[in-house]
Every structure is written in C-alpha cells, then in structure tokens.
Scaffold this motif. Structure first.
Motif, PDB file in Angstrom:
ATOM      1  N   UNK A  29      32.149  22.697  49.330  1.00 20.88           N
ATOM      2  CA  UNK A  29      32.740  24.039  49.162  1.00 20.88           C
ATOM      3  C   UNK A  29      33.844  24.298  48.929  1.00 20.88           C
ATOM      4  N   UNK A  30      35.100  23.528  49.699  1.00 14.33           N
ATOM      5  CA  UNK A  30      36.479  23.764  49.536  1.00 14.33           C
ATOM      6  C   UNK A  30      36.746  23.077  48.212  1.00 14.33           C
ATOM      7  N   UNK A  31      35.959  21.965  47.639  1.00 11.52           N
ATOM      8  CA  UNK A  31      36.415  21.660  46.192  1.00 11.52           C
ATOM      9  C   UNK A  31      36.051  22.591  45.236  1.00 11.52           C
ATOM     10  N   UNK A  32      34.752  23.183  45.454  1.00 14.20           N
ATOM     11  CA  UNK A  32      34.444  24.188  44.372  1.00 14.20           C
ATOM     12  C   UNK A  32      35.410  25.465  44.464  1.00 14.20           C
ATOM     13  N   UNK A  33      35.872  25.828  45.609  1.00 11.25           N
ATOM     14  CA  UNK A  33      36.828  27.007  45.739  1.00 11.25           C
ATOM     15  C   UNK A  33      38.009  26.761  44.945  1.00 11.25           C
ATOM     16  N   UNK A  34      38.536  25.491  45.064  1.00  7.72           N
ATOM     17  CA  UNK A  34      39.763  25.242  44.777  1.00  7.72           C
ATOM     18  C   UNK A  34      40.095  25.029  43.069  1.00  7.72           C
ATOM     19  N   UNK A  35      38.839  25.026  42.547  1.00 10.28           N
ATOM     20  CA  UNK A  35      38.833  25.059  41.033  1.00 10.28           C
ATOM     21  C   UNK A  35      37.986  26.028  40.288  1.00 10.28           C
ATOM     22  N   UNK A  36      38.203  27.191  41.042  1.00  9.73           N
ATOM     23  CA  UNK A  36      37.509  28.437  40.519  1.00  9.73           C
ATOM     24  C   UNK A  36      38.087  28.851  39.085  1.00  9.73           C
ATOM     25  N   UNK A  37      37.530  28.791  37.879  1.00  9.61           N
ATOM     26  CA  UNK A  37      37.798  29.239  36.712  1.00  9.61           C
ATOM     27  C   UNK A  37      38.118  30.623  36.647  1.00  9.61           C
ATOM     28  N   UNK A  38      38.896  31.132  35.759  1.00 15.01           N
ATOM     29  CA  UNK A  38      38.970  32.656  35.270  1.00 15.01           C
ATOM     30  C   UNK A  38      40.503  32.769  34.981  1.00 15.01           C
ATOM     31  N   UNK A  39      40.811  33.817  34.111  1.00 17.44           N
ATOM     32  CA  UNK A  39      42.140  34.133  33.662  1.00 17.44           C
ATOM     33  C   UNK A  39      42.437  35.238  34.405  1.00 17.44           C
ATOM     34  N   UNK A  40      41.624  36.059  35.041  1.00 13.92           N
ATOM     35  CA  UNK A  40      42.189  37.171  35.768  1.00 13.92           C
ATOM     36  C   UNK A  40      41.215  37.572  37.024  1.00 13.92           C
ATOM     37  N   UNK A  41      41.695  38.218  37.889  1.00 14.11           N
ATOM     38  CA  UNK A  41      40.967  38.620  39.369  1.00 14.11           C
ATOM     39  C   UNK A  41      39.624  38.841  39.045  1.00 14.11           C
ATOM     40  N   UNK A  42      39.222  39.679  37.907  1.00 12.57           N
ATOM     41  CA  UNK A  42      37.856  39.955  37.894  1.00 12.57           C
ATOM     42  C   UNK A  42      37.001  38.946  37.442  1.00 12.57           C
ATOM     43  N   UNK A  98      35.340  51.550  31.140  1.00 11.62           N
ATOM     44  CA  UNK A  98      36.273  50.576  32.186  1.00 11.62           C
ATOM     45  C   UNK A  98      36.114  50.745  33.438  1.00 11.62           C
ATOM     46  N   UNK A  99      35.598  51.838  34.042  1.00 11.39           N
ATOM     47  CA  UNK A  99      35.254  51.898  35.761  1.00 11.39           C
ATOM     48  C   UNK A  99      34.208  51.241  35.998  1.00 11.39           C
ATOM     49  N   UNK A 100      33.120  51.276  35.218  1.00 12.11           N
ATOM     50  CA  UNK A 100      31.786  50.960  35.708  1.00 12.11           C
ATOM     51  C   UNK A 100      31.476  49.533  35.971  1.00 12.11           C
ATOM     52  N   UNK A 101      32.047  48.518  34.901  1.00 10.44           N
ATOM     53  CA  UNK A 101      31.977  47.240  35.659  1.00 10.44           C
ATOM     54  C   UNK A 101      32.710  46.759  36.809  1.00 10.44           C
ATOM     55  N   UNK A 102      33.835  47.443  37.268  1.00 11.14           N
ATOM     56  CA  UNK A 102      34.569  47.446  38.304  1.00 11.14           C
ATOM     57  C   UNK A 102      33.955  47.777  39.481  1.00 11.14           C
ATOM     58  N   UNK A 103      33.164  48.745  39.351  1.00 11.11           N
ATOM     59  CA  UNK A 103      32.134  49.512  40.549  1.00 11.11           C
ATOM     60  C   UNK A 103      31.139  48.310  40.764  1.00 11.11           C
ATOM     61  N   UNK A 104      30.355  47.984  39.528  1.00 11.31           N
ATOM     62  CA  UNK A 104      29.301  47.226  39.834  1.00 11.31           C
ATOM     63  C   UNK A 104      29.675  45.713  40.508  1.00 11.31           C
TER      64      UNK A 104
END
Length: 498
Positions: A29-42, A98-104
């Motif tokens: 689990x620690x390894x998986x969390x250390x390699x989370x992909x993504x260019x933004x917080x979202x 713009x707001x709807x995906x954040x809320x969901x």
C-alpha cells in the motif's frame, strides 16, 4: 470432474486477482501511494478514490493489517480532499459544469471512507475474537465512521439537497450503537487536528440541519462552515427532558433531523434533548468581536437561523395533487410580472406533492440543477395568471423521484418601478417586485425584490405601482440574494395617491 476444474479455475483466478491488487500488505500500500499518477490535485484525488473503491471491494486479510492500510489511504487522501473542498467553496462564481465534478469527487471520498470504516465498527462492537483485536481502537473507529458519514450528509446541503430519509436513519443508528457501547462521549484525535467524539460529530450534523447552510449566499458559505466547525462548545444529547432548559429534540428512530421543543413533545426512550443556547451565544459573541465585518454578519445570521429553525421550516404538510405552470430563474420570473406579451410561453408544468403554510412541494420529472434560493413563479390557476413567487430550498432524490421543496415568498407579488438618487450620477430607475405578506401573522415585514445594483442599506427610494400610487421607502437589511437580484426589507416613509 468438470465441477472440480471450475473450482480450480476459480481459486487460480482469485489468487491472480489478489496478487493484482496493491492492498495485500502495508508495504504494498505504501508503494502504491508513493507512485500515485496525476498532474493535478483533482487527478491524484480521483486515482486515490478509485483505490479506496478497490480496497473496499476485497475484504480479505487480517483485520489489523487491513485497518492499518486504510489508515494510510486516509492519511494520504485527507489533505487532497481539503484542497478540493476549498476549490469547490471558491468556485461559486464559476459555471455549473466547473463545480459539479468537484462536488461529486469530494462526495465520493466521504462515501468510500464511510464504506471502509463501517465494517470495522460492526466488528469492534459485536464481540468475538476480531472484536478483541479492535477493542483498543473502538472509539476512533466509531468516531471516524460517524464523522465521514456525517460529512457526506453535510456535503449534500452545499448543493441545496436535503439528505435522504435513509441517511438520517443510518446516522441515528450509528450514534445509537456508539451510545449503547458507552463510547459516545469518549474523545479521540482525528487526522485533521483537534479532538472530537461521536456525540460532537452527531450534534454537528444536527446543527447543520438547523443552520440551513443552503440559505446562505456563495460568499457567506465558507465563513458559515468555518464558524460551525470552530464552535468550542456543543451540547450533548440527553435522554431526560429538562423543560425550560432544552431547546431542541431529535428522535433516534425518525427519518429527519432535530426539531424545536414545544408542548407536543413528551419524554420517550428514543428521544434525545439538546440545549443550543450556548451555541447561539458563542455565534453572537463572534458577531460582537468585529462588528461590521462580513464574518460578523454571517455569525449573526447563523445565530438567528438556528434560533428559529425547526418551527419555521417544519409546519404540518397536506398532500396535494395536480399540476401547475412554473418558470425558473430571476429573469424569467420577472418577465412573468411584466406587461410584455408572451412572457409565460416558456413555462413548464410541475406536479404538486404537498403544501404547508409556508411552502409547496413538487415532484420533478427528471433530475435538474437548482441552486438554493433559485427564484420560481407558479400559476396554480392554470391560465388565470395568478402567479406566486417562490424560492427553491432543497432538492432530494427519494424512491427514484426528484422532490423539490420551496418557500412561498409572496402569494400576490406586484410589479413596481423604483427611482433613487445615485451619488455623482443623478436619478436612476429600475423595475422591482413588491412582495406583500399574505397575513400579518407571518411575523415578518413585506419585502422588495430589486436589482442588486439598486440596493444600499438606508437608501431612500420612490416606488410607483401600476395604479399610480407612490410610496417613499427606506431600504433596510438585505434578506437574501437571488442571482442578480436581492430581497430586502424596507420602511414606508410616506404614501402619495396620484
């Protein structure tokens, strides 16, 4: 033989599936969390929520290891969640897409954490070998189960939706379980900082329902949430009624939140009583510390809303049948009351569900986005043009239907023209709606719905009605914003008949 082969295939497939998940051990689990992909917080948050779904989909493994893995997912997700929540609260000026995906996305995070913690709560409280392993963790598990479920319910309010009846039933059930185990008042530290308890998390949700956060305009929401979360003292639910001291009660077997205490309520084994006077005093103290500031105004408004909630929002409802014509949105509503031809041509039909002294309930044919406070006009006498002015208060999905609750702002609104003296500009004019009360027993003043640019507390206006009657008014407090319009109180200085 064929049955044996199928069983072997199933075992092999299960083993492969197990080896393919990142949640087979704490280290994995620690390894998986250390390699989370993504260019933004979202993006990173989205991957983590999907990880929580995978974690919840496979409940095998030793219970202490699983709860340690959940703690790692939770610790990684909470800072991301906090940033996304902040983005959502700051995004009210942006478009709905713009707001709807954040809320969901935020709602999914609370939901998955609730799904993860509730099984551990059941194990911790039911007895047995695994219960013994979790005995020292029973309080934090119970607090987190209740907290994340509560946060999911509170999140509904920010979309103008009242939590479903099933959600209230589940909330009461979780709290009852903590009460029965004798840990409802035990405090524990939470990852976000500070101490809390099952009682505090439960009462905070009751308070949210009373505070009616969807009645606050976008610029006030963040301050309102901060003030509520920062309250130093919250009452503890008590089983015994102390008349003259307790202000509210909640039924632990009901499908709704708290209500004000009046002569209808009698002691009962499933009733809990609360005194919210200290909460109102603390909010009023916030207002006194920095008078004139936006935060002080929000604190004062919160104290007022909490004090009158329940009695003003929960009158007896009578079932109603039939359809009414309706239009949504301030601009369309105003056109209904203008002399322009064809103003009602874009009206739609809504199905009535129930009625109280203060509002109407509708069944919508499909899901739709309605912001809290959205103006509506309805014609209950089809074709007669007797339009009433309403404001949307909540939207809820129940039994595959979308239910809409509204408040009647005026049963006989009247179009009027207003003029005022603007500094450095001279006289300006605009159209407005005069909102007379249906009766003096409503315990409020008549209001004026006017463009925001025309409002200034204390400003004097000249109001002219279609029959030629003129009034000189002084604007009072703003009651509620409605898109580009604002509803305000006023005093009549003089009346002139022409």
């Amino acid at each position: 033989m064929m049955g044996l082969l199928e069983k072997i295939r199933s075992i092999v497939a299960g083993g492969e599936g197990r080896r393919g998940t990142p949640f087979v051990s704490v280290r994995a689990t620690q390894r998986w969390l250390s390699n989370l992909p993504g260019a933004s917080d979202y993006d990173i948050h989205h991957v983590l929520v999907e990880g929580l779904e995978r974690y919840n989909g496979d409940t095998r493994g030793e219970v202490l290891k699983r709860i340690r893995m959940l703690g790692l997912l939770e610790e990684a997700g909470l800072p991301l969640q906090a940033r996304l929540v902040d983005q959502y609260l700051q995004s009210h000026a942006r478009s709905e897409p713009a707001r709807q995906p954040l809320w969901r996305e935020c709602h999914l995070f609370w939901d998955q954490l609730t799904v993860a913690y509730l099984p551990f709560l059941n194990l911790a409280l039911r007895g047995g070998e695994e219960s013994g392993k979790l005995a020292s963790m029973a309080t934090p598990i119970a607090v987190k189960s209740l907290r994340y479920f509560s946060l999911g319910m509170r999140w509904e309010y920010l979309r103008g939706r009242r939590p479903a009846e099933s959600a209230w039933r589940r909330l009461h059930k979780i709290y009852r379980a903590a009460e029965s185990a004798g840990i409802a008042l035990d405090e524990t530290d939470i990852a976000e900082g500070g101490k809390t308890s099952c009682a505090r998390e439960y009462v905070m949700t009751l308070l949210f329902d009373l505070a009616n956060p969807y009645a606050f305009c976008p610029t006030e929401i963040k301050s309102a949430l901060g003030l509520l979360d920062g309250l130093m003292v919250l009452p503890v639910p008590e089983a015994g009624l102390r008349r003259g001291l307790h202000t509210h009660m909640v039924d632990l077997t009901a499908t709704a939140g708290p209500d004000r205490i009046d002569e209808r309520w009698v002691p009962g084994g499933r009733l809990r009583y609360l005194d919210f006077r200290d909460v109102m005093r603390e909010l009023e103290e916030h207002a006194r510390r920095d008078p004139g500031s936006p935060r002080a105004a929000v604190a004062k408004k919160l104290a007022s809303v909490i004090g009158r909630a329940g009695a003003s929002r929960r009158g007896p409802r009578k079932p109603r049948m039939g359809e009414v014509r309706a239009v949504f949105g301030a601009e369309r509503v105003f056109r209904i009351f203008s002399p322009l031809p064809g103003a009602a041509q874009d009206a739609e039909y809504l199905t009535l569900r129930d009625e109280s002294g203060a509002g109407l309930g509708f069944v919508l044919g499909e899901a739709r986005e309605l912001q809290p406070g959205c103006l509506m006009a309805v014609d209950r006498d089809d074709g007669c043009g007797n339009w009433q002015l309403l404001a949307a208060r909540w939207l809820r999905e129940e039994d595959s239907q979308w239910l809409l609750g509204t408040e009647v702002l005026s049963r006989h609104p009247k179009r009027a023209d207003i003029e005022w003296e603007a500094e450095g500009v001279g006289r300006e004019a605009a159209a407005a709606l005069f909102l007379p009360l249906a009766s003096a027993s409503q315990g409020a003043t008549s209001n004026l719905l006017l463009p925001r640019m025309a409002y200034l507390a204390g400003r004097e206006l000249l109001l002219r009605q279609d029959d030629g009657t003129r009034y000189r008014l002084r604007l009072g407090d703003a009651v509620e914003p409605h898109e580009s319009w604002l509803r305000a109180e006023f005093d009549v200085l003089a009346r002139e008949a022409v």
